[in-house]
Design a protein around this motif. Structure first.
Motif, PDB file in Angstrom:
ATOM      1  N   LEU A  52       0.869  -1.327   0.309  1.00  0.00           N
ATOM      2  CA  LEU A  52      -0.320  -0.052  -0.268  1.00  0.00           C
ATOM      3  C   LEU A  52       0.322   0.852  -0.202  1.00  0.00           C
ATOM      4  CD1 LEU A  52      -2.656  -0.958   2.522  1.00  0.00           C
ATOM      5  CD2 LEU A  52      -3.110  -0.028   0.095  1.00  0.00           C
ATOM      6  N   ALA A  53       2.299   1.388   0.725  1.00  0.00           N
ATOM      7  CA  ALA A  53       2.773   2.377   0.933  1.00  0.00           C
ATOM      8  C   ALA A  53       3.136   2.571  -0.616  1.00  0.00           C
ATOM      9  CB  ALA A  53       3.946   1.951   1.627  1.00  0.00           C
ATOM     10  N   PRO A  61     -10.617   2.091   4.533  1.00  0.00           N
ATOM     11  CA  PRO A  61     -11.383   1.731   3.561  1.00  0.00           C
ATOM     12  C   PRO A  61     -11.365   1.583   2.151  1.00  0.00           C
ATOM     13  CG  PRO A  61     -12.726   1.707   6.009  1.00  0.00           C
ATOM     14  CD  PRO A  61     -11.313   3.239   6.016  1.00  0.00           C
ATOM     15  N   ASP A  62     -12.166   3.158   1.939  1.00  0.00           N
ATOM     16  CA  ASP A  62     -12.152   3.335   0.632  1.00  0.00           C
ATOM     17  C   ASP A  62     -10.794   3.619  -0.594  1.00  0.00           C
ATOM     18  OD1 ASP A  62     -14.351   3.956   1.805  1.00  0.00           O
ATOM     19  OD2 ASP A  62     -14.145   6.224   1.804  1.00  0.00           O
ATOM     20  N   SER A  63      -9.761   3.230   0.848  1.00  0.00           N
ATOM     21  CA  SER A  63      -8.684   3.429  -1.110  1.00  0.00           C
ATOM     22  C   SER A  63      -8.551   1.544  -1.300  1.00  0.00           C
ATOM     23  CB  SER A  63      -7.572   2.760  -0.235  1.00  0.00           C
ATOM     24  OG  SER A  63      -6.948   1.686   0.711  1.00  0.00           O
ATOM     25  N   ASP A  64      -7.432   1.543  -1.906  1.00  0.00           N
ATOM     26  CA  ASP A  64      -7.752   0.004  -3.458  1.00  0.00           C
ATOM     27  C   ASP A  64      -6.844  -0.776  -2.748  1.00  0.00           C
ATOM     28  OD1 ASP A  64      -8.597  -1.243  -5.290  1.00  0.00           O
ATOM     29  OD2 ASP A  64      -7.012  -0.298  -6.802  1.00  0.00           O
ATOM     30  N   TRP A  65      -7.555  -0.943  -1.700  1.00  0.00           N
ATOM     31  CA  TRP A  65      -6.641  -1.778  -0.879  1.00  0.00           C
ATOM     32  C   TRP A  65      -6.343  -3.342  -1.091  1.00  0.00           C
ATOM     33  CZ3 TRP A  65      -8.541  -5.256   2.886  1.00  0.00           C
ATOM     34  CH2 TRP A  65     -10.107  -5.445   3.011  1.00  0.00           C
ATOM     35  N   ILE A  66      -7.639  -4.187  -1.558  1.00  0.00           N
ATOM     36  CA  ILE A  66      -7.962  -5.551  -1.868  1.00  0.00           C
ATOM     37  C   ILE A  66      -6.361  -6.741  -2.394  1.00  0.00           C
ATOM     38  CG2 ILE A  66      -9.593  -7.081  -2.609  1.00  0.00           C
ATOM     39  CD1 ILE A  66     -11.942  -5.357  -1.409  1.00  0.00           C
ATOM     40  N   THR A  71      -2.179  -9.691  -3.107  1.00  0.00           N
ATOM     41  CA  THR A  71      -0.768 -10.227  -3.222  1.00  0.00           C
ATOM     42  C   THR A  71      -0.337 -10.868  -2.576  1.00  0.00           C
ATOM     43  OG1 THR A  71      -1.092  -8.218  -5.152  1.00  0.00           O
ATOM     44  CG2 THR A  71       1.782  -9.553  -4.595  1.00  0.00           C
ATOM     45  N   ALA A  72      -0.671  -9.630  -1.276  1.00  0.00           N
ATOM     46  CA  ALA A  72       0.888 -10.518  -0.112  1.00  0.00           C
ATOM     47  C   ALA A  72      -0.005 -11.898  -0.015  1.00  0.00           C
ATOM     48  CB  ALA A  72       0.449  -9.230   1.345  1.00  0.00           C
TER      49      ALA A  72
END
Length: 180
Positions: A52-53, A61-66, A71-72
């Motif tokens: 993410l960094a 939650p609104d970021s594109d974190w999925i 990948t992780a």
């Protein structure tokens, strides 16, 4: 009459965490999909935060974190495969199952024409879901915004916790018997 007000005059202890902490919720998700293996969960959590960094995404939650999460956790605690790649789907679920000394009985082999004719990923996900439920594990299908199949496994006893946590994280999940 004795004065009982002392028994009911108390304050609830203050939490030592932020109940709206997105990062804590993501950590709890990793703990659910890595039952009994907090070391792996921690390694995946750190890898996810680094991804993410690197993308400049905030931890919210609104970021594109999925996508960075998949990948992780890829092929260790979750999977993301193309919709028509049945062999990779079976391999991914077999990898997840092997972590818990389980083997999925698929009912046949992809090399067998009688088995593979007309077979699709939805049928395979449903079969895997049924076989894993017999051993107290749940295969989850995750809406990760891709055209393929994405998912993870957790203990069946954690089904309610998974649904509640994913709701808080704004992640849509379904039982693997009804994949996206």
């Amino acid at each position: 009459m004795p004065d009982n007000s002392d028994y009911f005059d108390f304050e609830e202890d203050a939490h030592d965490y932020d109940e709206d902490d997105f990062e804590a919720r993501a950590w709890n998700l990793l703990v659910l999909i890595n039952p009994g293996d907090e070391e792996l969960a921690l390694a995946q959590f750190n890898r996810w935060r680094e991804l993410l960094a690197d993308q400049g995404e905030p931890l919210e939650p609104d970021s594109d974190w999925i996508p960075p999460l998949f990948t992780a956790i890829g092929w260790q605690s979750g999977f993301e495969v193309e919709r028509d790649d049945l062999e990779s789907l079976m391999s991914a679920v077999n990898e997840l199952s092997a972590r818990f000394n389980l083997q999925v009985d698929w009912g046949g082999d992809l090399d067998d024409e009688d088995f593979s004719i007309g077979l699709d990923g939805v049928q395979l996900m449903s079969t895997a879901f049924d076989r894993l439920r017999e051993n107290n594990y749940t295969l989850w299908s995750v809406d990760a915004g891709s055209d393929g199949f994405t998912g993870w496994m957790a203990l069946t006893r954690d089904d309610d916790a998974m649904l509640a946590l994913c709701s808080l994280l704004n992640v849509e999940v379904r039982l693997g018997s009804d994949p996206f």
